[in-house]
Write a protein that holds these residues in place. Sequence first.
Motif, PDB file in Angstrom:
ATOM      1  N   ASN A 122      17.930  22.789  38.927  1.00  0.00           N
ATOM      2  CA  ASN A 122      19.204  23.499  38.795  1.00  0.00           C
ATOM      3  C   ASN A 122      19.691  23.513  37.351  1.00  0.00           C
ATOM      4  O   ASN A 122      20.232  24.520  36.883  1.00  0.00           O
ATOM      5  CB  ASN A 122      20.271  22.877  39.696  1.00  0.00           C
ATOM      6  CG  ASN A 122      20.117  23.290  41.135  1.00  0.00           C
ATOM      7  OD1 ASN A 122      19.744  24.417  41.425  1.00  0.00           O
ATOM      8  ND2 ASN A 122      20.407  22.375  42.046  1.00  0.00           N
ATOM      9  N   TYR A 134      24.720  18.499  37.448  1.00  0.00           N
ATOM     10  CA  TYR A 134      23.729  19.278  38.184  1.00  0.00           C
ATOM     11  C   TYR A 134      23.055  18.393  39.222  1.00  0.00           C
ATOM     12  O   TYR A 134      22.844  17.208  39.007  1.00  0.00           O
ATOM     13  CB  TYR A 134      22.684  19.858  37.225  1.00  0.00           C
ATOM     14  CG  TYR A 134      23.316  20.717  36.157  1.00  0.00           C
ATOM     15  CD1 TYR A 134      23.765  21.995  36.448  1.00  0.00           C
ATOM     16  CD2 TYR A 134      23.486  20.243  34.865  1.00  0.00           C
ATOM     17  CE1 TYR A 134      24.363  22.784  35.480  1.00  0.00           C
ATOM     18  CE2 TYR A 134      24.080  21.024  33.892  1.00  0.00           C
ATOM     19  CZ  TYR A 134      24.519  22.290  34.203  1.00  0.00           C
ATOM     20  OH  TYR A 134      25.107  23.063  33.257  1.00  0.00           O
ATOM     21  N   MET A 135      22.681  19.024  40.321  1.00  0.00           N
ATOM     22  CA  MET A 135      22.080  18.266  41.416  1.00  0.00           C
ATOM     23  C   MET A 135      20.700  17.720  41.044  1.00  0.00           C
ATOM     24  O   MET A 135      20.327  16.634  41.454  1.00  0.00           O
ATOM     25  CB  MET A 135      21.973  19.143  42.661  1.00  0.00           C
ATOM     26  CG  MET A 135      23.322  19.558  43.217  1.00  0.00           C
ATOM     27  SD  MET A 135      23.205  20.790  44.522  1.00  0.00           S
ATOM     28  CE  MET A 135      22.319  19.910  45.762  1.00  0.00           C
ATOM     29  N   ASP A 136      19.942  18.513  40.271  1.00  0.00           N
ATOM     30  CA  ASP A 136      18.595  18.089  39.899  1.00  0.00           C
ATOM     31  C   ASP A 136      18.141  18.862  38.662  1.00  0.00           C
ATOM     32  O   ASP A 136      18.833  19.751  38.171  1.00  0.00           O
ATOM     33  CB  ASP A 136      17.612  18.290  41.054  1.00  0.00           C
ATOM     34  CG  ASP A 136      17.612  19.715  41.597  1.00  0.00           C
ATOM     35  OD1 ASP A 136      17.905  20.663  40.829  1.00  0.00           O
ATOM     36  OD2 ASP A 136      17.304  19.892  42.781  1.00  0.00           O
TER      37      ASP A 136
END
Length: 65
Positions: free
Chosen positions: A23, A18-20
């Motif tokens: 998310n 996951y990007m961050d």
Amino acid sequence: MARRTKAINVSEVPGNLYMDLQNAQKNATSALASDLAATMRGLLARGVLIVKDGKLQPNTTQEVN
């Protein structure tokens, strides 16, 4: 009778999927909501919880199965 519960399966998910955090939390929301709803329905069916004035409350009036 002994109480039986489903086994809990906890697994670590690598952070690079996951990007961050936002998310990751967004993707987990639907699964968590579904599990919570199933848990609440089960507690209602067993009589642990009751609906009073449109709210879920612990059932303090009778012994739970």
